[in-house]
Scaffold this motif. Structure first.
Motif, PDB file in Angstrom:
ATOM      1  N   GLY A  17       0.693  -1.389  -0.155  1.00 44.11           N
ATOM      2  CA  GLY A  17       0.191   0.376  -0.191  1.00 44.11           C
ATOM      3  C   GLY A  17       0.768   1.058   0.141  1.00 44.11           C
ATOM      4  N   ALA A  18       2.043   0.630   0.601  1.00 46.24           N
ATOM      5  CA  ALA A  18       2.669   2.692   0.905  1.00 46.24           C
ATOM      6  C   ALA A  18       3.358   2.916  -0.642  1.00 46.24           C
ATOM      7  N   ILE A  19       3.905   1.430  -1.276  1.00 40.08           N
ATOM      8  CA  ILE A  19       4.277   1.364  -2.526  1.00 40.08           C
ATOM      9  C   ILE A  19       4.177   1.895  -3.435  1.00 40.08           C
ATOM     10  N   ASN A  20       2.478   1.890  -3.436  1.00 36.36           N
ATOM     11  CA  ASN A  20       1.613   2.230  -4.853  1.00 36.36           C
ATOM     12  C   ASN A  20       1.789   3.578  -4.565  1.00 36.36           C
ATOM     13  N   SER A  21       1.307   4.209  -2.611  1.00 40.72           N
ATOM     14  CA  SER A  21       1.382   5.482  -3.002  1.00 40.72           C
ATOM     15  C   SER A  21       2.924   5.989  -3.291  1.00 40.72           C
ATOM     16  N   ILE A  22       3.614   5.617  -3.442  1.00 34.87           N
ATOM     17  CA  ILE A  22       5.499   6.636  -3.167  1.00 34.87           C
ATOM     18  C   ILE A  22       5.492   6.380  -4.859  1.00 34.87           C
ATOM     19  N   ALA A  23       5.414   5.207  -5.841  1.00 35.03           N
ATOM     20  CA  ALA A  23       6.035   5.296  -6.676  1.00 35.03           C
ATOM     21  C   ALA A  23       5.535   3.946  -7.051  1.00 35.03           C
ATOM     22  N   GLY A  24       4.063   2.955  -7.280  1.00 38.15           N
ATOM     23  CA  GLY A  24       3.712   2.613  -7.357  1.00 38.15           C
ATOM     24  C   GLY A  24       4.049   0.652  -8.441  1.00 38.15           C
ATOM     25  N   GLY A  25       3.178  -0.242  -8.189  1.00 35.67           N
ATOM     26  CA  GLY A  25       4.136  -1.654  -8.369  1.00 35.67           C
ATOM     27  C   GLY A  25       3.697  -2.285  -7.149  1.00 35.67           C
ATOM     28  N   GLY A  26       2.588  -2.366  -6.075  1.00 33.10           N
ATOM     29  CA  GLY A  26       2.444  -3.048  -4.862  1.00 33.10           C
ATOM     30  C   GLY A  26       2.258  -3.793  -5.673  1.00 33.10           C
ATOM     31  N   SER A  27       1.034  -4.178  -6.038  1.00 31.28           N
ATOM     32  CA  SER A  27       0.967  -5.914  -7.014  1.00 31.28           C
ATOM     33  C   SER A  27       2.408  -6.993  -7.390  1.00 31.28           C
ATOM     34  N   LEU A  28       3.076  -6.119  -7.949  1.00 30.09           N
ATOM     35  CA  LEU A  28       4.422  -6.526  -8.164  1.00 30.09           C
ATOM     36  C   LEU A  28       5.174  -7.445  -6.256  1.00 30.09           C
ATOM     37  N   ILE A  29       4.414  -7.259  -5.056  1.00 30.82           N
ATOM     38  CA  ILE A  29       5.268  -7.184  -4.119  1.00 30.82           C
ATOM     39  C   ILE A  29       3.859  -8.160  -3.486  1.00 30.82           C
ATOM     40  N   LEU A  30       3.070  -7.874  -3.455  1.00 35.55           N
ATOM     41  CA  LEU A  30       2.042  -9.385  -2.882  1.00 35.55           C
ATOM     42  C   LEU A  30       1.659 -10.032  -3.729  1.00 35.55           C
ATOM     43  N   PHE A  31       1.579  -9.981  -5.064  1.00 33.83           N
ATOM     44  CA  PHE A  31       0.439 -11.246  -4.899  1.00 33.83           C
ATOM     45  C   PHE A  31       2.209 -12.375  -5.961  1.00 33.83           C
ATOM     46  N   PRO A  32       3.841 -12.268  -5.512  1.00 36.51           N
ATOM     47  CA  PRO A  32       4.743 -13.235  -5.035  1.00 36.51           C
ATOM     48  C   PRO A  32       4.233 -13.454  -3.627  1.00 36.51           C
ATOM     49  N   THR A  33       4.652 -12.894  -3.097  1.00 42.04           N
ATOM     50  CA  THR A  33       3.804 -13.100  -2.010  1.00 42.04           C
ATOM     51  C   THR A  33       2.697 -14.273  -1.090  1.00 42.04           C
ATOM     52  N   LEU A  34       1.794 -13.720  -2.025  1.00 46.71           N
ATOM     53  CA  LEU A  34       1.048 -15.229  -2.157  1.00 46.71           C
ATOM     54  C   LEU A  34       0.908 -16.136  -2.364  1.00 46.71           C
ATOM     55  N   VAL A  35       1.817 -16.445  -3.624  1.00 41.59           N
ATOM     56  CA  VAL A  35       1.685 -17.289  -4.523  1.00 41.59           C
ATOM     57  C   VAL A  35       2.750 -18.335  -3.269  1.00 41.59           C
ATOM     58  N   ALA A  36       3.694 -17.390  -2.394  1.00 39.40           N
ATOM     59  CA  ALA A  36       4.934 -18.338  -2.138  1.00 39.40           C
ATOM     60  C   ALA A  36       4.289 -18.365  -0.615  1.00 39.40           C
ATOM     61  N   LEU A  37       3.289 -18.073   0.287  1.00 41.97           N
ATOM     62  CA  LEU A  37       2.335 -18.378   0.959  1.00 41.97           C
ATOM     63  C   LEU A  37       1.715 -19.951   0.947  1.00 41.97           C
ATOM     64  N   GLY A  38       1.402 -20.187  -0.604  1.00 40.55           N
ATOM     65  CA  GLY A  38       1.082 -21.659  -0.970  1.00 40.55           C
ATOM     66  C   GLY A  38      -0.068 -21.337  -2.109  1.00 40.55           C
ATOM     67  N   LEU A  39      -0.656 -20.330  -1.761  1.00 36.79           N
ATOM     68  CA  LEU A  39      -1.400 -20.048  -2.892  1.00 36.79           C
ATOM     69  C   LEU A  39      -1.558 -20.170  -4.362  1.00 36.79           C
ATOM     70  N   PRO A  40      -2.610 -20.920  -5.159  1.00 36.87           N
ATOM     71  CA  PRO A  40      -2.305 -21.131  -6.678  1.00 36.87           C
ATOM     72  C   PRO A  40      -1.893 -19.763  -7.257  1.00 36.87           C
ATOM     73  N   THR A  41      -1.576 -19.428  -7.971  1.00 37.03           N
ATOM     74  CA  THR A  41      -1.264 -17.995  -8.462  1.00 37.03           C
ATOM     75  C   THR A  41      -3.067 -17.237  -8.927  1.00 37.03           C
ATOM     76  N   VAL A  42      -3.711 -18.377  -9.804  1.00 34.95           N
ATOM     77  CA  VAL A  42      -5.389 -17.874  -9.950  1.00 34.95           C
ATOM     78  C   VAL A  42      -5.677 -17.074  -8.583  1.00 34.95           C
ATOM     79  N   ALA A  43      -5.678 -18.122  -7.658  1.00 28.38           N
ATOM     80  CA  ALA A  43      -6.136 -17.864  -6.575  1.00 28.38           C
ATOM     81  C   ALA A  43      -5.718 -16.709  -5.538  1.00 28.38           C
ATOM     82  N   ALA A  44      -4.204 -16.399  -5.763  1.00 26.52           N
ATOM     83  CA  ALA A  44      -3.317 -15.167  -5.513  1.00 26.52           C
ATOM     84  C   ALA A  44      -3.403 -14.248  -6.135  1.00 26.52           C
TER      85      ALA A  44
END
Length: 251
Positions: A17-44
């Motif tokens: 959320g902070a990255i989105n406000s400052i520079a953009g691109g927060g999804s590129l941080i949260l999405f792979p984290t959810l994948v690493a936590l075990g979610l399938p890519t579509v669910a993540a």
């Protein structure tokens, strides 16, 4: 999901959320984290989209003064965004997950490169600014539609794409940036509805990530003037490329 994983997800959502406000691109941080936590890519992907929705709302509130006198344009572009976001969301949910697994490394890589090119794009767009209103070209609505289809399907760096398209079509970068925030909110709201009803959303993760992303957005807005965006953008690009390579090898 273990409490430790939920805390990790919330912490990364706060940073996103902070990255989105400052520079953009927060999804590129949260999405792979959810994948690493075990979610399938579509669910993540769908969980990431739903969890980050509150941050878009805050951005629109911040730009509310720029929307005066733009009602007709905003309504027309918002309708286009609804159609595009719906089409992209349906495309994600109706195509095989293996297809998303194949294409997502390319999407992450392209989104990372767009984040890296954002300063250059901004300078070029500022040089092409014009004064006053001008008639919206038809191609603008076509390209916005395609961008919002992409936003419904994946959405990484959607703001960069919309800002560039709107600035070229309208000739006014500040107005383009404001309208971009509204269209991103409309697209995200559409995906929340579609994914919320039909998608494999992990609502427990949304419950912890959404408030964290909202808080991170407010925190980022407060710190934006104090934190240099260039090093943060470099980090996002490098991290995004690494994630793209990982997802490619994982597919």
């Amino acid at each position: 999901m273990p409490v430790a994983d939920l805390l990790i997800a919330a912490g990364v959502a706060l940073v996103a959320g902070a990255i989105n406000s400052i520079a953009g691109g927060g999804s590129l941080i949260l999405f792979p984290t959810l994948v690493a936590l075990g979610l399938p890519t579509v669910a993540a992907n769908v969980t990431n989209s739903v969890a980050q929705w509150p941050g878009y709302l805050g951005a629109v509130v911040g730009f509310r003064d720029h929307y005066r006198g733009q009602r007709t344009r905003l309504v027309a572009l918002s309708l286009v965004a609804v159609v595009g976001g719906t089409a992209g969301s349906i495309l994600l949910l109706t195509t095989p997950s293996s297809a998303f697994d194949t294409v997502v490394p390319v999407l992450v890589l392209l989104a990372s490169l767009l984040i890296g090119l954002q300063p250059l794009l901004t300078k070029r767009l500022q040089a092409n600014e014009t004064d006053g209103e001008r008639r919206d070209p038809l191609w603008l609505y076509v390209v916005v539609l395609l961008a919002c289809v992409y936003g419904g399907y994946f959405g990484g760096a959607l703001g960069v794409i919309l800002t560039a398209v709107l600035a070229l079509g309208l000739g006014r970068l500040k107005l383009a940036n404001a309208i971009k925030s509204l269209l991103a909110l409309v697209t995200a709201s559409t995906t929340v509805v579609v994914f919320g009803i039909f998608g494999p959303v992990d609502w427990l993760l949304v419950a912890v990530c959404a408030p964290a992303a909202l808080a991170g957005g407010f925190l980022g807005a407060k710190l934006a003037s104090r934190i240099p965006s260039t090093p943060l953008r470099v980090f996002i690009v490098v991290f995004g490329i690494a994630v793209a390579v990982y997802l490619f090898l994982r597919a």
